[in-house]
Design an enzyme around this catalytic site. Sequence first.
Site, short mmCIF file in Angstrom:
data_model
loop_
_atom_site.label_atom_id
_atom_site.label_comp_id
_atom_site.label_asym_id
_atom_site.label_seq_id
_atom_site.Cartn_x
_atom_site.Cartn_y
_atom_site.Cartn_z
N GLU A 147 9.46 -5.61 7.24
CA GLU A 147 9.65 -5.38 5.80
C GLU A 147 10.87 -6.09 5.20
O GLU A 147 11.66 -5.48 4.49
CB GLU A 147 9.72 -3.87 5.54
CG GLU A 147 8.47 -3.15 6.03
CD GLU A 147 8.55 -1.63 5.95
OE1 GLU A 147 9.52 -1.09 5.39
OE2 GLU A 147 7.62 -0.98 6.45
N ASN A 193 6.34 -8.11 10.50
CA ASN A 193 5.46 -7.01 10.07
C ASN A 193 5.84 -6.56 8.66
O ASN A 193 7.02 -6.42 8.34
CB ASN A 193 5.67 -5.85 11.06
CG ASN A 193 4.68 -4.72 10.89
OD1 ASN A 193 3.47 -4.96 10.89
ND2 ASN A 193 5.17 -3.49 10.77
N HIS A 229 -1.29 0.30 4.78
CA HIS A 229 -1.23 1.70 4.34
C HIS A 229 -1.95 1.75 2.99
O HIS A 229 -1.37 1.45 1.95
CB HIS A 229 0.22 2.16 4.17
CG HIS A 229 0.96 2.25 5.45
ND1 HIS A 229 0.66 3.19 6.41
CD2 HIS A 229 1.99 1.52 5.94
CE1 HIS A 229 1.49 3.04 7.45
NE2 HIS A 229 2.30 2.02 7.20
N GLU A 258 -0.64 -0.76 10.96
CA GLU A 258 -0.31 0.62 10.56
C GLU A 258 -1.39 1.21 9.67
O GLU A 258 -1.10 1.92 8.69
CB GLU A 258 1.06 0.65 9.84
CG GLU A 258 2.18 0.03 10.67
CD GLU A 258 3.57 0.16 10.03
OE1 GLU A 258 3.73 0.94 9.06
OE2 GLU A 258 4.49 -0.52 10.51
N ASP A 260 -3.84 3.24 7.65
CA ASP A 260 -4.26 4.59 7.26
C ASP A 260 -4.74 4.53 5.82
O ASP A 260 -4.45 3.57 5.10
CB ASP A 260 -3.18 5.67 7.50
CG ASP A 260 -1.83 5.37 6.88
OD1 ASP A 260 -1.75 4.57 5.93
OD2 ASP A 260 -0.83 5.96 7.34
#
Length: 583
Positions: A147, A193, A229, A258, A260
């Site tokens: 990030e 990432n 996400h 990641e 979801d």
Amino acid sequence: MRKRLRLLALLSLAALATAQTLRDLAAERGIRIGAAVDPSHLNESQYDYTLSREFNQLTAENAMKFEAIHPGIRTYSFNDVDALVTYGEKNQMAVRGHTLVWQNQNPAWLTEGTFTPAERSAILEDHIRTVVGRYAGRVYAWDVVNEAFLDDGKLRSTLWSDAPGIGLTGTGYIEQAFRWARSADPRALLFYNDYNAEGSGAKSDAIFHMVEDFKKRGVPIDGVGLQMHWSTSPSTLASIEANIRRLTDLGVQVQITELDVRVPIDAAGNATAESLATQAQIYRDMVGVCLKFAGCTAIQTWGFTDKYSWIPPVFPGTGAALPWDAAYNAKPAYNAIATALRQSPPVITAAGLANAASYASRAVAPGEIIVLFGPTYGPAALAVSTPGADGKLPTKLSDTRLLFDGMAAPLIYTVLGQVSAIVPFAVAGHTTAQVEYEYRDIRSTPVTVNVTPTMPGIFTLDSSGRGAAAVLDASYRVISNSNPAARGDTVLVFATGAGVTDPAGADGALSLTAPFGKPVAAVSVQIGGEDCTVTYAAGAYGLVAGALQVNVEVSSKVRSGDQPLVLRIGNEYSQSVATIRVK
Ligand code: G3I
């Protein structure tokens, strides 16, 4: 009654045998399916059971972050991560490291301490070397930097970046972190990432340009993690696909790290059936888009049960974001992932199709024994064919088929990523062929390959396509350094790619009874640049139609030593790098 019970028992056993877990399905895709894990839950039986049964990769949701693993300036705390890595090894799960350099979850001694850039640099170098070094060979991939960009594509100002950071400007600190990580474990794959960078936009552009620059300058980066996400309105699939394409075209891997999908929930934490169906479709789409690329190598969810998820406290009123509910029941999202793994088409490329002897890949010929490298869906275990009741090699093996202009080719072996077959003789006369690969009845999109009358390739002893050719002497002993060919001897060369024969070759049939098919095209041989007399060129006894035996007399002009052995059939030549040892 008893009979019926027995039948039922048998049927349920059969059902058990065919029920494939996500990790079984992922193994047939050559990708990893992972989950973020909290080591404190590993002793919870349902957590352990679901995780180890369904996933072949894990990462620490928090345990590898700076504050957890490096709590004091000179103190590291490895117990949780050791437990996680050991758990992964015990369950044949690959371990992904998350994360070395981030602006969050750093310890107070670091964020509140005053350090010069040189000191901060030394701290980060020690951190990366210590953590990556400790798990070298056990953690296969690291999110080295997490990030680092803002949504507008500018670099985020963090304790590591140039404010004052470790004393490097721009992406310099990122580059430095990758270099330290590479030297700490040269085998680990190194990822950048980020979130909100899955599709198009300033942030994904900035990441793309950084990776492009790193690749150009040899900065050791192996991949980009797309966090994913999502709420129920993800980026468009087209923009995600375009982004994955441009990244993988740079030669780096992409992993979904990641995943979801949060949906509205009521006070009891429940979502509507409609939300769960929408969520399932998003999971299915994300798995599907990854499977369009050989370079998209892992799909990881951020947790796996709604019992433990970071979402509800951070996005109040939403949750239920994962594939299992809080009681470990599989949700529609689970079935959607499984369906996408089962049903997304395999990917193949024309460049992956090669002569099985020489690995030349510019065209195929009728009856040529070929290998197709790289299909992204196939049996996890190698299967080698044997002739069926009709005496021919089968055109379906372990649910795999390979079609040329719709004709199924006889298969020699198949395993995920590699299938060997014999080009159907009936492609003769075509200038191109549409090649389709099929596994479990799911077909790739076709690729176009050139067809030529002949494409000779000589088999070599170590199957590399170069060096000592597969040649026997007249007593069927292998020609080698200790058994070199003598001038005047007749030797037996084995090859493929001779094209149409007379009598015509039957697809997949073994050459057992004479007359064996003779190539219609002219066959000639040179050894060490000298023309040699061909005394026989036809099918080889016991081998499949398409395999060729050429008996040739070593000319008296051939010099001693390892000499190039070249076969010309029609207008095409075999590879120039096969050799024969001459006395
Ligand atoms: O460790 C303390 C514990 O001592 C304390 O008792 C407890 C009480 O709240 O808090 C614990 O810290 C929490 C930590 O997770 C460990 O469980 C923090 O409050 C909580 O904020 C923290 O959240 C994590 C978050 O990163 C922090 O940034 C989430 O679990 C984790 O899922 C999340 O993961 C990030 C990825 O690393 C990067 N991408 C985004 C993703 C979601 O935010």
